[in-house]
Design a protein around this motif. Structure first.
Motif, PDB file in Angstrom:
ATOM      1  N   MET A 164       0.691  -1.092   0.069  1.00  0.00           N
ATOM      2  CA  MET A 164       0.172   0.306  -0.520  1.00  0.00           C
ATOM      3  C   MET A 164       0.980   1.245  -0.349  1.00  0.00           C
ATOM      4  O   MET A 164       0.529   2.008  -1.001  1.00  0.00           O
ATOM      5  CB  MET A 164      -1.276   0.034   1.288  1.00  0.00           C
ATOM      6  CG  MET A 164      -1.568   0.765   1.111  1.00  0.00           C
ATOM      7  SD  MET A 164      -2.813   0.862   2.868  1.00  0.00           S
ATOM      8  CE  MET A 164      -3.038  -0.484   3.700  1.00  0.00           C
ATOM      9  N   LYS A 165       1.873   1.572   0.473  1.00  0.00           N
ATOM     10  CA  LYS A 165       2.700   2.513   0.483  1.00  0.00           C
ATOM     11  C   LYS A 165       3.531   2.448  -0.703  1.00  0.00           C
ATOM     12  O   LYS A 165       3.710   3.586  -1.103  1.00  0.00           O
ATOM     13  CB  LYS A 165       3.618   2.283   2.060  1.00  0.00           C
ATOM     14  CG  LYS A 165       3.357   2.443   3.459  1.00  0.00           C
ATOM     15  CD  LYS A 165       4.096   2.687   5.146  1.00  0.00           C
ATOM     16  CE  LYS A 165       4.752   1.214   4.749  1.00  0.00           C
ATOM     17  NZ  LYS A 165       6.310   1.238   5.558  1.00  0.00           N
ATOM     18  N   ARG A 166       3.649   1.699  -1.003  1.00  0.00           N
ATOM     19  CA  ARG A 166       4.535   1.269  -2.461  1.00  0.00           C
ATOM     20  C   ARG A 166       3.635   2.516  -3.184  1.00  0.00           C
ATOM     21  O   ARG A 166       4.387   2.792  -4.627  1.00  0.00           O
ATOM     22  CB  ARG A 166       5.735   0.549  -2.660  1.00  0.00           C
ATOM     23  CG  ARG A 166       6.696  -0.111  -1.906  1.00  0.00           C
ATOM     24  CD  ARG A 166       6.663  -1.666  -2.669  1.00  0.00           C
ATOM     25  NE  ARG A 166       7.623  -2.292  -1.051  1.00  0.00           N
ATOM     26  CZ  ARG A 166       8.618  -3.563  -1.435  1.00  0.00           C
ATOM     27  NH1 ARG A 166       7.847  -4.318  -2.423  1.00  0.00           N
ATOM     28  NH2 ARG A 166       9.125  -3.749  -0.628  1.00  0.00           N
ATOM     29  N   PHE A 167       2.612   1.750  -3.478  1.00  0.00           N
ATOM     30  CA  PHE A 167       1.900   2.193  -3.962  1.00  0.00           C
ATOM     31  C   PHE A 167       1.216   3.353  -4.395  1.00  0.00           C
ATOM     32  O   PHE A 167       1.211   4.219  -5.140  1.00  0.00           O
ATOM     33  CB  PHE A 167      -0.075   1.400  -3.818  1.00  0.00           C
ATOM     34  CG  PHE A 167      -0.682   2.082  -5.661  1.00  0.00           C
ATOM     35  CD1 PHE A 167      -0.660   1.197  -6.198  1.00  0.00           C
ATOM     36  CD2 PHE A 167      -2.052   2.970  -4.972  1.00  0.00           C
ATOM     37  CE1 PHE A 167      -1.333   2.531  -7.082  1.00  0.00           C
ATOM     38  CE2 PHE A 167      -2.764   2.421  -5.700  1.00  0.00           C
ATOM     39  CZ  PHE A 167      -3.036   2.478  -6.250  1.00  0.00           C
ATOM     40  N   ASP A 207     -11.819   2.911   7.895  1.00  0.00           N
ATOM     41  CA  ASP A 207     -11.157   3.595   9.732  1.00  0.00           C
ATOM     42  C   ASP A 207      -9.820   2.912   9.060  1.00  0.00           C
ATOM     43  O   ASP A 207      -8.968   2.224   9.930  1.00  0.00           O
ATOM     44  CB  ASP A 207     -11.660   2.644  10.765  1.00  0.00           C
ATOM     45  CG  ASP A 207     -10.981   3.138  11.669  1.00  0.00           C
ATOM     46  OD1 ASP A 207     -10.090   4.631  11.668  1.00  0.00           O
ATOM     47  OD2 ASP A 207     -10.633   2.667  13.616  1.00  0.00           O
ATOM     48  N   TYR A 208      -9.360   3.931   8.242  1.00  0.00           N
ATOM     49  CA  TYR A 208      -8.099   4.335   7.841  1.00  0.00           C
ATOM     50  C   TYR A 208      -6.635   4.453   8.989  1.00  0.00           C
ATOM     51  O   TYR A 208      -5.301   3.737   8.839  1.00  0.00           O
ATOM     52  CB  TYR A 208      -7.436   4.427   6.681  1.00  0.00           C
ATOM     53  CG  TYR A 208      -7.582   6.315   7.233  1.00  0.00           C
ATOM     54  CD1 TYR A 208      -6.516   6.715   7.040  1.00  0.00           C
ATOM     55  CD2 TYR A 208      -8.733   6.722   6.687  1.00  0.00           C
ATOM     56  CE1 TYR A 208      -6.221   8.425   7.776  1.00  0.00           C
ATOM     57  CE2 TYR A 208      -8.428   8.056   6.505  1.00  0.00           C
ATOM     58  CZ  TYR A 208      -7.456   9.146   7.166  1.00  0.00           C
ATOM     59  OH  TYR A 208      -7.319  10.244   7.236  1.00  0.00           O
ATOM     60  N   LYS A 209      -7.317   4.752   9.570  1.00  0.00           N
ATOM     61  CA  LYS A 209      -6.432   5.816  11.188  1.00  0.00           C
ATOM     62  C   LYS A 209      -6.305   4.824  11.985  1.00  0.00           C
ATOM     63  O   LYS A 209      -5.336   4.714  12.985  1.00  0.00           O
ATOM     64  CB  LYS A 209      -7.505   6.678  11.674  1.00  0.00           C
ATOM     65  CG  LYS A 209      -7.294   7.509  10.958  1.00  0.00           C
ATOM     66  CD  LYS A 209      -7.168   9.064  11.703  1.00  0.00           C
ATOM     67  CE  LYS A 209      -7.844  10.405  10.413  1.00  0.00           C
ATOM     68  NZ  LYS A 209      -8.175  11.995  11.665  1.00  0.00           N
ATOM     69  N   ALA A 210      -6.925   3.335  11.546  1.00  0.00           N
ATOM     70  CA  ALA A 210      -5.909   1.876  12.290  1.00  0.00           C
ATOM     71  C   ALA A 210      -4.898   1.619  12.429  1.00  0.00           C
ATOM     72  O   ALA A 210      -4.152   0.365  12.909  1.00  0.00           O
ATOM     73  CB  ALA A 210      -7.329   0.970  12.818  1.00  0.00           C
ATOM     74  N   PHE A 211      -4.490   1.556  11.410  1.00  0.00           N
ATOM     75  CA  PHE A 211      -3.473   1.443  10.377  1.00  0.00           C
ATOM     76  C   PHE A 211      -2.017   2.009  11.469  1.00  0.00           C
ATOM     77  O   PHE A 211      -2.646   2.750  12.731  1.00  0.00           O
ATOM     78  CB  PHE A 211      -3.289   1.743   9.136  1.00  0.00           C
ATOM     79  CG  PHE A 211      -3.971   0.993   7.814  1.00  0.00           C
ATOM     80  CD1 PHE A 211      -4.224  -0.430   8.751  1.00  0.00           C
ATOM     81  CD2 PHE A 211      -4.424   1.777   6.815  1.00  0.00           C
ATOM     82  CE1 PHE A 211      -5.325  -1.101   7.678  1.00  0.00           C
ATOM     83  CE2 PHE A 211      -5.563   0.817   6.513  1.00  0.00           C
ATOM     84  CZ  PHE A 211      -5.897  -0.708   6.748  1.00  0.00           C
ATOM     85  N   LEU A 244       0.704   8.442   5.066  1.00  0.00           N
ATOM     86  CA  LEU A 244       0.827   8.703   3.045  1.00  0.00           C
ATOM     87  C   LEU A 244      -0.475   9.146   2.729  1.00  0.00           C
ATOM     88  O   LEU A 244      -0.585   9.544   2.430  1.00  0.00           O
ATOM     89  CB  LEU A 244       1.607   7.827   3.745  1.00  0.00           C
ATOM     90  CG  LEU A 244       3.334   7.202   3.537  1.00  0.00           C
ATOM     91  CD1 LEU A 244       3.924   6.058   2.872  1.00  0.00           C
ATOM     92  CD2 LEU A 244       3.490   7.910   2.026  1.00  0.00           C
ATOM     93  N   ILE A 245      -1.424   8.118   3.305  1.00  0.00           N
ATOM     94  CA  ILE A 245      -2.642   8.551   3.447  1.00  0.00           C
ATOM     95  C   ILE A 245      -3.275   9.832   3.249  1.00  0.00           C
ATOM     96  O   ILE A 245      -3.537  10.410   2.438  1.00  0.00           O
ATOM     97  CB  ILE A 245      -3.830   7.171   3.802  1.00  0.00           C
ATOM     98  CG1 ILE A 245      -3.106   5.610   3.782  1.00  0.00           C
ATOM     99  CG2 ILE A 245      -4.879   7.299   3.825  1.00  0.00           C
ATOM    100  CD1 ILE A 245      -3.519   4.959   4.970  1.00  0.00           C
ATOM    101  N   GLU A 246      -3.131  10.468   4.832  1.00  0.00           N
ATOM    102  CA  GLU A 246      -3.482  11.641   4.568  1.00  0.00           C
ATOM    103  C   GLU A 246      -2.686  12.900   3.130  1.00  0.00           C
ATOM    104  O   GLU A 246      -2.974  13.402   3.598  1.00  0.00           O
ATOM    105  CB  GLU A 246      -3.455  12.430   6.449  1.00  0.00           C
ATOM    106  CG  GLU A 246      -4.424  11.453   6.689  1.00  0.00           C
ATOM    107  CD  GLU A 246      -4.361  11.446   8.243  1.00  0.00           C
ATOM    108  OE1 GLU A 246      -3.049  11.773   8.722  1.00  0.00           O
ATOM    109  OE2 GLU A 246      -5.087  11.433   8.925  1.00  0.00           O
ATOM    110  N   GLN A 247      -1.364  12.101   3.860  1.00  0.00           N
ATOM    111  CA  GLN A 247      -0.418  13.381   2.736  1.00  0.00           C
ATOM    112  C   GLN A 247      -1.068  12.894   1.471  1.00  0.00           C
ATOM    113  O   GLN A 247      -1.688  13.992   0.245  1.00  0.00           O
ATOM    114  CB  GLN A 247       0.889  13.282   2.715  1.00  0.00           C
ATOM    115  CG  GLN A 247       1.673  13.298   3.306  1.00  0.00           C
ATOM    116  CD  GLN A 247       2.876  12.988   3.038  1.00  0.00           C
ATOM    117  OE1 GLN A 247       3.368  11.681   2.337  1.00  0.00           O
ATOM    118  NE2 GLN A 247       3.507  13.126   4.445  1.00  0.00           N
TER     119      GLN A 247
END
Length: 229
Positions: free
Chosen positions: A80-83, A103-107, A114-117
């Motif tokens: 996911m991070k690489r993508f 709820d992505y904030k559970a990661f 990275l998601i929020e950026q």
């Protein structure tokens, strides 16, 4: 007599199934199946944009996926991070707006950052909305939406719908599941009430933009009655 114009899908969702079986058939590690699955996501997102879809929702990580072995969950987070890191610039340039449901904030904090950026960088885009379901389960979504609706007043189907994670997206038209399985697996249960369902035996890593186009063409031939005649 003029021909009836075929209906056009605005919002398509996909249950991306079959990474593990794809790898097993080729005697490859399961992680490689997930890697090829990410490559399929990349191609399908480009295809959705080229086909003029307003919204594409993909089931990337469910609330039940935490039950998988720790090393597999870790592999999925790494992919996911690489993508995000490799494709974010292309999303920005192509006008794709990233949206997260669930709820992505559970990661872990680095994944959340990275998601929020990515959300911030694509927020002003007006092209295809790519909604990625992360730590998502439809039962949880409906419970959260009902609770939010109750806090504001009467609980009705309209008030619940207004609180769903997908409330700012067009109604779901078509839900695709790959790999031959024919179930919804706790995905968009509310939204799929009158969506058309399309099942294909193609394993997700082999799914292409052409397969997406075929599904949308099949959708265009269907008659949608929404409970009427």
């Amino acid at each position: 007599m003029s021909e009836v114009e075929p209906i056009r899908a605005r919002h398509v969702a996909i249950i991306m199934d079959g990474n593990g079986r794809w790898a097993k058939k080729r005697h490859m590690p399961r992680a490689l199946g997930h890697q090829r699955g990410v490559e399929a996501v990349r191609k399908v997102v480009r295809g959705a944009r080229d086909l003029g879809l307003e919204a594409l929702t993909i089931y990337a990580f469910s609330t039940e996926n935490w039950r998988r072995p720790d090393d597999e969950v870790s592999d999925l987070m790494t992919l996911m991070k690489r993508f995000i890191l490799s494709d974010l610039d292309e999303f920005v340039e192509a006008g794709i707006r990233l949206k997260i449901i669930g709820d992505y904030k559970a990661f872990k904090p680095d994944v959340v950052e990275l998601i929020e950026q990515a959300l911030v960088r694509t927020a002003a885009n007006t092209g295809t909305a790519l909604a990625v379901a992360l730590n998502y389960g439809s039962h949880d979504e409906i419970a959260r939406a009902a609770s939010a609706a109750a806090a504001k007043g009467a609980i009705t189907s309209q008030s619940i719908a207004a609180e769903l994670d997908t409330a700012d997206l067009p109604p779901l038209d078509l839900l695709i599941r790959t790999s031959g399985e024919e179930r919804l697996s706790n995905f968009l249960l509310w939204q799929a009430a009158y969506a058309e369902l399309y099942f294909t035996d193609v394993l997700w890593p082999d799914f292409t933009a052409d397969h997406l186009k075929e599904a949308m063409e099949a959708f265009a031939t269907r008659e949608r009655r929404y409970g009427g005649r």
